[in-house]
Structures are given as C-alpha cells and as structure tokens.
Design an enzyme around this catalytic site. Sequence first.
Site, PDB file in Angstrom:
ATOM      1  N   HIS A 234       0.831  -1.220   0.000  1.00 50.52           N
ATOM      2  CA  HIS A 234       0.000   0.000   0.000  1.00 50.52           C
ATOM      3  C   HIS A 234       0.862   1.265   0.000  1.00 50.52           C
ATOM      4  CE1 HIS A 234      -4.296   1.113   0.227  1.00 50.52           C
ATOM      5  NE2 HIS A 234      -3.853   2.256   0.715  1.00 50.52           N
ATOM      6  N   VAL A 268       7.929   2.008  -8.415  1.00 48.47           N
ATOM      7  CA  VAL A 268       8.152   2.029  -9.863  1.00 48.47           C
ATOM      8  C   VAL A 268       8.050   3.477 -10.343  1.00 48.47           C
ATOM      9  CG1 VAL A 268       7.355   1.210 -12.102  1.00 48.47           C
ATOM     10  CG2 VAL A 268       7.198  -0.280 -10.100  1.00 48.47           C
TER      11      VAL A 268
END
Length: 340
Positions: A234, A268
């Site tokens: 999360h 990312v």
Amino acid sequence: MKDVRTTARERMKGFCRVCPVCNGKACAGEVPGMGGLGTGSSFTANVEALADYKLRMRLIHSITTPNPTTEVLGVDLAIPVIAAPIGGVSFNMGGKVTEDEYIAGKLKACVANGIIGCTGDGVPPFIHEAGFAAIKEVNGKGIPFIKPWEDAELYAKLDKAAETGCKIFGMDIDAAGLITLAKMGRPVSPKSPAKLKEIIGRVPGKFILKGIMCVDDAKAAVDVGASAIVVSNHGGRVLDHTPGTAHVLFDIAQAVGKDITVLVDGGVRTGADVLKMVALGADAVLIGRPFSIATVGGLEEGASKYIQQLQGELLAAMVLTGCKSLADATPEILVDVLGQ
C-alpha cells in the site's frame, strides 16, 4: 514533463514536494498526505529494493524495435503499466484540482495511450463517486478498487461499480490498516478465505486482490478464486518496516505465477523499473504517486506525457538489455547487487 512537474509542485505545495526522485524520504510520516507511515521505511524500501537490481546491458544483437505490448485479464496494454488506484486529491494532494477533474483526466489519458487506469475509494464518498463517473465516461475502461469495508457498504459499492460497465473489479485488502479511515469511524478489516470466496462470487467480472506480500497469501488468493493479485504494501502507508515489493515479488511469482495473474506496485518510477519488475515475474505493474503528480500537474495531458515517457524509457531499456519482447525479460537480464 518538466512543466507538468513544476505546475504539480505549485498545486501540491504543503502536501507533496514533487521531489526529483519520489523516494519517501522528505515526506516520511506524512499520512494523510503523500508520505509513508511512521518512519516511512516501507515507502523507501520499495524504491531501494528496486535499486538493488541492476540491468545487465547487452548490445551485440539485432533488436531495434522491441515489442512492449502485453495482455492482462483480457485487456490489451501498449506497455505493461496500469495506473494505480489513488484518490483523495482534496486532502492528500492539495485540492487545487477537483476529484472529478483528476480521476477523469487520469483514466482518459490511460485509454488514449493504450493502457488502463484504476479508481480509488475512501472517505468522503465523492472519491468513489467521481471514480465511478469517470469509468462510465470512458465506457467501462477502468478498474474500480473498493476497500475492505463491512458487508453492507462493501456490497453496495460493488453493485454501484458494476453499473459503470467495467469488467474487472479490485479490492485493496492492504487498506485494512488505514488509520485515517478508523479515525473517521469507518473501519476496514482483513477478510477470511470464506468471506473472500463470498465476495468474489458476487462480482460480475474478474477480481483483483491487492496487498499480497507473502507466498501464503498469494496461494490463498488462488484458492479463493481471485483472477489476479497485486504484490503491494500500500505504498508504505499502512505498516512500517515491511520489505520492498521487489524483494518479495520473485518468490511469489514463482509460487503462483502459473495459476494467477501477478501484478506489482511500489517504487516504480521509470520504464527501466517496469522492466525490472517484469523480469522478477510480474505480468504488469501498477504505478501510483507519479501518476497522481502528472495528473495534478497537467490533467489528461500531464498523465499522457508521463505514459509516453514510460514507454520511451521502457523501449530503450529493452533494446539495451536485448529484449525483443516482454517474454525475454527474465531474471537473466538482472544483476542482483546483494547477491541473493
């Protein structure tokens, strides 16, 4: 993108610094906000875990036009990227754009550039309402994520999500630890295997379970009938001191990759990062904060520019590692600097 980020920095002042590298260090402990919980170590671990893997450069080959396309859950993707479910621009991102402008801009950019975006859920209700409206606006080409509420609210939202025309549904079960929701009197909770089977059985489409960080949970997701998992902590916003997702992805993909679609998020930022995650076993990646920054900074155009930047970076990384297609992105293109 420089102009988009400059605008985002102005619009998100006091909520996000739009750092040159979004690594969670400057915003540690800023929840609500864009930071990570507590020390922020789970957020920074995501970025650092990806940095532990380097790309093995190979140039003696004839590949000049690699193919970065893929198919995930019946959706054709121009690149293996999905915009993650982040909402709440009013209290997390400064509120200088409306929730409707934000989520519609993000989803439209995804559709225009050949990928798909997700919508978020939370308190107040305009978060999911704006998301559902945006999915309808793009003819069902979006993925609504619903938090693990108690039955009445959960099922009501899933029913409303189905009315958008979407074919894929998600639950961010990792939101079970969101202290912000508990403080608002809206508790969320983990779900037993029996409850997940019941939930999935009611969904008129494919179901993604986000928040998988161990092999046992990945196997349980297969057993309950999920179509996909997202390896995710999360964004480091629910539990301090977790490992980065890149460090647990390989074992999870090895355990269940033949039985279920494996997605991943966490840290990312670039096309090279996307290629690393694919090489570690992901079918596609979800990207969160950078999409939010690009969308706040330029709405649909800003999000489109970010997607195009990712595509250019991914193509370059594929050429420079000798990958003609994503199938060539195997662990052999990586160098693990930790020697694990």
